[in-house]
Scaffold this motif. Sequence first.
Motif, PDB file in Angstrom:
ATOM      1  N   UNK A  69      11.878  -6.606 -62.592  1.00 39.37           N
ATOM      2  CA  UNK A  69      10.690  -6.251 -61.819  1.00 39.37           C
ATOM      3  C   UNK A  69      10.805  -4.972 -61.003  1.00 39.37           C
ATOM      4  N   UNK A  70      11.591  -4.939 -59.971  1.00 36.51           N
ATOM      5  CA  UNK A  70      11.615  -3.792 -59.060  1.00 36.51           C
ATOM      6  C   UNK A  70      13.019  -3.199 -58.988  1.00 36.51           C
ATOM      7  N   UNK A  71      13.553  -2.845 -60.135  1.00 35.67           N
ATOM      8  CA  UNK A  71      14.885  -2.255 -60.217  1.00 35.67           C
ATOM      9  C   UNK A  71      14.742  -0.890 -60.877  1.00 35.67           C
ATOM     10  N   UNK A  72      15.311   0.137 -60.224  1.00 34.84           N
ATOM     11  CA  UNK A  72      15.071   1.517 -60.631  1.00 34.84           C
ATOM     12  C   UNK A  72      16.365   2.290 -60.821  1.00 34.84           C
ATOM     13  N   UNK A  73      16.266   3.375 -61.622  1.00 38.95           N
ATOM     14  CA  UNK A  73      17.383   4.284 -61.887  1.00 38.95           C
ATOM     15  C   UNK A  73      16.954   5.683 -61.456  1.00 38.95           C
ATOM     16  N   UNK A  74      17.837   6.382 -60.743  1.00 36.07           N
ATOM     17  CA  UNK A  74      17.569   7.765 -60.353  1.00 36.07           C
ATOM     18  C   UNK A  74      17.788   8.632 -61.589  1.00 36.07           C
ATOM     19  N   UNK A  75      16.733   9.377 -61.977  1.00 32.70           N
ATOM     20  CA  UNK A  75      16.828  10.193 -63.189  1.00 32.70           C
ATOM     21  C   UNK A  75      16.871  11.692 -62.918  1.00 32.70           C
ATOM     22  N   UNK A  76      16.510  12.117 -61.702  1.00 34.61           N
ATOM     23  CA  UNK A  76      16.555  13.545 -61.360  1.00 34.61           C
ATOM     24  C   UNK A  76      16.513  13.694 -59.841  1.00 34.61           C
TER      25      UNK A  76
END
Length: 83
Positions: A69-76
């Motif tokens: 659901x609310x899990x993110x990866x830093x891409x830039x």
Amino acid sequence: MSQAASKNSPDTFTIVNEVNDHGAATLRGDNGSTYHVTSYENSSFRDYLANHHAGDRVRMDIVRAGVRANVWRVSALYPGADE
């Protein structure tokens, strides 16, 4: 297709909870949404975020990390907010 918090320009986030021993951090977007970052495109992105503290503002792109659901990866990362 992965969802991104930023599509054409970076978003600015305020650090709510600093990077912990597991590499996770909590950010709040200028739109009021809360994001739980659990992964990073590379180790330098993690190091960058780990060198900031609660209340600091950072500019970055984040994308969903898998199907949770609310899990993110830093891409830039982008300069500006913390300078």
